[in-house]
Each structure stands twice: as C-alpha cells, then as structure tokens.
Design a protein around this motif. Structure first.
Motif, PDB file in Angstrom:
ATOM      1  N   ASP A   1      29.054  41.854  20.952  1.00 53.37           N
ATOM      2  CA  ASP A   1      29.057  40.405  21.049  1.00 53.37           C
ATOM      3  C   ASP A   1      28.902  39.968  22.499  1.00 53.37           C
ATOM      4  N   ALA A   2      28.552  38.692  22.691  1.00 52.90           N
ATOM      5  CA  ALA A   2      28.253  38.181  24.033  1.00 52.90           C
ATOM      6  C   ALA A   2      29.466  38.251  24.955  1.00 52.90           C
ATOM      7  N   ALA A   3      30.660  37.977  24.408  1.00 60.86           N
ATOM      8  CA  ALA A   3      31.861  37.987  25.245  1.00 60.86           C
ATOM      9  C   ALA A   3      32.126  39.380  25.800  1.00 60.86           C
ATOM     10  N   THR A   4      31.988  40.399  24.943  1.00 59.04           N
ATOM     11  CA  THR A   4      32.217  41.766  25.396  1.00 59.04           C
ATOM     12  C   THR A   4      31.201  42.164  26.456  1.00 59.04           C
ATOM     13  N   THR A   5      29.940  41.828  26.231  1.00 58.65           N
ATOM     14  CA  THR A   5      28.893  42.151  27.196  1.00 58.65           C
ATOM     15  C   THR A   5      29.153  41.473  28.538  1.00 58.65           C
ATOM     16  N   THR A   6      29.590  40.224  28.495  1.00 56.17           N
ATOM     17  CA  THR A   6      29.869  39.484  29.728  1.00 56.17           C
ATOM     18  C   THR A   6      31.019  40.103  30.499  1.00 56.17           C
ATOM     19  N   VAL A   7      32.096  40.449  29.788  1.00 55.38           N
ATOM     20  CA  VAL A   7      33.271  41.025  30.445  1.00 55.38           C
ATOM     21  C   VAL A   7      32.933  42.371  31.074  1.00 55.38           C
ATOM     22  N   VAL A   8      32.219  43.214  30.330  1.00 54.27           N
ATOM     23  CA  VAL A   8      31.855  44.528  30.851  1.00 54.27           C
ATOM     24  C   VAL A   8      30.924  44.399  32.053  1.00 54.27           C
ATOM     25  N   GLY A   9      29.949  43.491  31.967  1.00 57.71           N
ATOM     26  CA  GLY A   9      29.037  43.284  33.078  1.00 57.71           C
ATOM     27  C   GLY A   9      29.745  42.779  34.321  1.00 57.71           C
ATOM     28  N   PHE A  10      30.624  41.797  34.134  1.00 53.76           N
ATOM     29  CA  PHE A  10      31.370  41.254  35.269  1.00 53.76           C
ATOM     30  C   PHE A  10      32.265  42.322  35.889  1.00 53.76           C
ATOM     31  N   SER A  11      32.954  43.113  35.047  1.00 51.47           N
ATOM     32  CA  SER A  11      33.847  44.157  35.558  1.00 51.47           C
ATOM     33  C   SER A  11      33.071  45.203  36.351  1.00 51.47           C
ATOM     34  N   SER A  12      31.891  45.547  35.856  1.00 52.75           N
ATOM     35  CA  SER A  12      31.083  46.553  36.545  1.00 52.75           C
ATOM     36  C   SER A  12      30.631  46.050  37.916  1.00 52.75           C
ATOM     37  N   VAL A  13      30.154  44.799  37.963  1.00 52.77           N
ATOM     38  CA  VAL A  13      29.716  44.222  39.229  1.00 52.77           C
ATOM     39  C   VAL A  13      30.887  44.080  40.191  1.00 52.77           C
ATOM     40  N   PHE A  14      32.036  43.634  39.666  1.00 54.79           N
ATOM     41  CA  PHE A  14      33.225  43.441  40.508  1.00 54.79           C
ATOM     42  C   PHE A  14      33.702  44.779  41.075  1.00 54.79           C
ATOM     43  N   THR A  15      33.673  45.835  40.250  1.00 56.12           N
ATOM     44  CA  THR A  15      34.085  47.157  40.717  1.00 56.12           C
ATOM     45  C   THR A  15      33.151  47.664  41.809  1.00 56.12           C
ATOM     46  N   LEU A  16      31.848  47.448  41.616  1.00 54.53           N
ATOM     47  CA  LEU A  16      30.874  47.867  42.628  1.00 54.53           C
ATOM     48  C   LEU A  16      31.104  47.135  43.947  1.00 54.53           C
ATOM     49  N   LEU A  17      31.353  45.831  43.870  1.00 55.39           N
ATOM     50  CA  LEU A  17      31.590  45.054  45.090  1.00 55.39           C
ATOM     51  C   LEU A  17      32.860  45.516  45.804  1.00 55.39           C
ATOM     52  N   LEU A  18      33.922  45.793  45.035  1.00 57.32           N
ATOM     53  CA  LEU A  18      35.162  46.280  45.647  1.00 57.32           C
ATOM     54  C   LEU A  18      34.950  47.628  46.319  1.00 57.32           C
ATOM     55  N   THR A  19      34.144  48.479  45.688  1.00 56.99           N
ATOM     56  CA  THR A  19      33.856  49.790  46.273  1.00 56.99           C
ATOM     57  C   THR A  19      33.112  49.640  47.596  1.00 56.99           C
ATOM     58  N   ILE A  20      32.132  48.751  47.628  1.00 58.54           N
ATOM     59  CA  ILE A  20      31.366  48.527  48.858  1.00 58.54           C
ATOM     60  C   ILE A  20      32.253  47.960  49.953  1.00 58.54           C
ATOM     61  N   VAL A  21      33.083  46.978  49.606  1.00 61.10           N
ATOM     62  CA  VAL A  21      33.971  46.367  50.599  1.00 61.10           C
ATOM     63  C   VAL A  21      34.952  47.394  51.154  1.00 61.10           C
TER      64      VAL A  21
END
Length: 337
Positions: free
Chosen positions: A198-218
């Motif tokens: 569903d769209a909500a699950t896809t959005t949450v997973v996508g946001f979490s993945s991007v957020f994790t990548l940004l935290l790793t870079i920072v």
C-alpha cells in the motif's frame, strides 16, 4: 529503519501472499449497474461452487446510531468465512463470532471513549441491540465497527450483502474464476485484488531509507572533520613517528583504529536509544495499534550489524584524512614549523 520494519509487517497483515483474492461487488441501480438475478444466499452458494474458491466472506454495510452520540456510525456485518481483519485482533478475546459482538480500531475507541470489554447500544429503524467490544483491530476507521451477521439479523432481518471476498486456492486460475462470476450473473462485478504494497507502507519505507542514508552521510562527515582537525594538530607527532620508521600504511591503520573504537561505542550507545525511540513511535501511532509480534524487531544478528555499522561509518569518515596524514613528509612538517 526498525519502525519501517513494523510498518511493513502491518502492511502485510491480513494479506495471503501467493494466494489470489477476488472482490465481488453487487450491482445496484444507484451505481448504474445491473441488479443480480440471484438472491443473497444464491450468490454466496454460486461463488463457493465455482472452481478454485477456497474461502468466501459476505459483507453488509449499514449505518446505525450509537448510544451516547447523535452521529451515525458504519457497521460492517460479516458472514461466512472469517475476513482478513480477523487476523488483526491485537487486544481482546477474539473476532466477533456471535450476536452482540463488535470489533473496532484504536481511533474508534479513542473517539467514542470506549475500551475492550465495554458495552453500548446500536439503534436502527426502531430496533436496538446491545453490543460488547470483544476485540481491537490493528487499524480501523474512526467511524466504523465490525460485527457478526447474527447482529445484523437482530437490527435488520432483511440485510443483504453488498460485496463478497473470495480467497482462491493456491493453484487456482484467478482469471478463469473472474470470468466464471461474470458468466454466472451479469449483476456481479468481480475484480482481482492487487497484492502490491500500500502507499502508506511504501512512503514510510522510502522516507526511512532516505533518512538513514542522510544520517550516515552526516555522521561520516562529522568523523571526517574531527579526524582532519586532529591530524592537523598532531602533524609534529606524526612526523616524529615517521622519522623513527613508521610507514604510511601504519599511519593510516593507527588513525583509522583510533576512531573505529569510538564508532563501536557510538553504535552500542545508539542501539538502546534507537530501541526506546522505536517503542515510543509504535506505541503512540494513534490510528494504528501494533501487536507485540510486530514490535519485536530487534534480534542479535541485526544488533551486531548495527554495531558494525557504527564502526564502518567511523572508518569511512576517517579514511581520507588518514591517507592525507600518511602522505605527510617530515620535511614539510619541519618547514611549516
């Protein structure tokens, strides 16, 4: 990312992977569609008789008044095999299986000031019946309740299903089953349900993945800056070590090792903090109640991987300044001094 794991599990709840589901809507004049020639009981019997059918659930939808409120609420009355929502009971005794039993979502409980085990009264067309909240479903409409068909017969004896859900067998031909329904009665309108996330699950997973990548870079950039400043301050010490025989490779190893330990400590500290944050998020989602099985996302291999991730981030951030320090010549340091 652990919160996204709980969300993915919630999105998969009630879905039967690898098994086709067919939704069958009953045509009405209001929809501009043909009315079925078969009556309610005949439709269910026909759906069960078609090749490939495994489970059939009929659903009626009615608006009722609830004691203590002037607004109407929707009630889904189920008949036949238990619906997918029956697998989403997170608190209470069981899915409604008899007269006077209802299940609702967390938003409904909060909005109407109810709890599992409370009793209330439904009113419809001059009839009334007392019901008990026997279960809380994981996710539910704030204005809808789920109940058994026996409760519907007490309020509206002539209730008919508005749609049916058919779960096919593992090797059934879904398209052939859909064609069979259309041929059986033109007033029935089947559709094969998509099993995509569903769209909500896809959005949450996508946001979490991007957020994790940004935290790793920072985090890596933070380590990079710290190690760079540290090597600049220790230029004289590094030059002395190289003058007594330390090789560039040993300089790199020494610099990287000095921050790898800090990365491991950071990972060990971050794990309990992340576990607490995860529990706070899933326990206060509001419209969604997670069962304990979906909250249990912390396992030994994953915890070890998270600790190693802290080390990897530290090493990644320290590698470039460490190599720069290794290329530093004794003459250059003495010249700057």
């Amino acid at each position: 990312m652990r919160s996204s794991s709980s969300m993915v599990a919630a999105g998969k709840a009630g879905k039967h992977s690898g098994v086709a589901l067919v939704d069958v809507r009953v045509g009405t004049p209001a929809q501009g569609r043909d009315v079925p020639k078969l009556d309610d009981s005949q439709i269910e019997a026909r759906l069960r008789s078609l090749p490939g059918a495994d489970r059939v659930t009929a659903r009626a939808l009615t608006k009722v008044h609830l004691a203590g409120t002037t607004n109407t609420v929707l009630v889904n009355f189920y008949r036949g095999d238990a619906p997918a929502e029956a697998e989403q009971i997170v608190e209470g005794q069981h899915w409604p299986s008899g007269p006077g039993e209802v299940a609702v979502g967390p938003s409904f409980l909060k909005q109407h000031g109810l709890a599992v085990g409370d009793r209330t009264t439904m009113y419809l067309n001059g009839r009334q019946t007392d019901v008990t909240v026997v279960g809380e479903v994981m996710l539910g409409n704030a204005q809808a309740m789920d109940s058994d068909w026996q409760t519907a017969t007490e309020l509206a004896p002539n209730t008919s299903a508005v749609d049916y859900t058919v779960q096919l067998g593992p090797h059934a031909d879904a398209q052939a089953y859909v064609r069979g329904i259309e041929e059986a009665d033109p007033g029935l309108h089947p559709s094969l349900r998509s099993d995509s996330p569903d769209a909500a699950t896809t959005t949450v997973v996508g946001f979490s993945s991007v957020f994790t990548l940004l935290l790793t870079i920072v985090a890596a950039l933070g380590v990079f800056n710290t190690v760079l400043l540290n090597t600049r301050e220790r230029r004289r010490d590094l030059a002395m070590l190289k003058s007594i025989g330390m090789t560039p490779r040993q300089v790199v190893v020494m610099t990287v090792t000095s921050v790898a330990g800090l990365g491991a400590v950071g990972g060990l500290i971050g794990i309990p903090l992340g576990a607490v944050a995860h529990r706070l998020l899933v326990d206060h989602a509001g419209v969604l109640t997670f069962p304990e099985s979906m909250k249990d996302v912390w396992h030994a291999p994953q915890l070890a991987a998270l600790t190693l991730a802290g080390v990897a981030i530290a090493v990644l951030g320290a590698l470039i300044p460490a190599r720069s320090a290794a290329r530093l010549t004794i003459a250059e340091v003495l010249h700057n001094e």
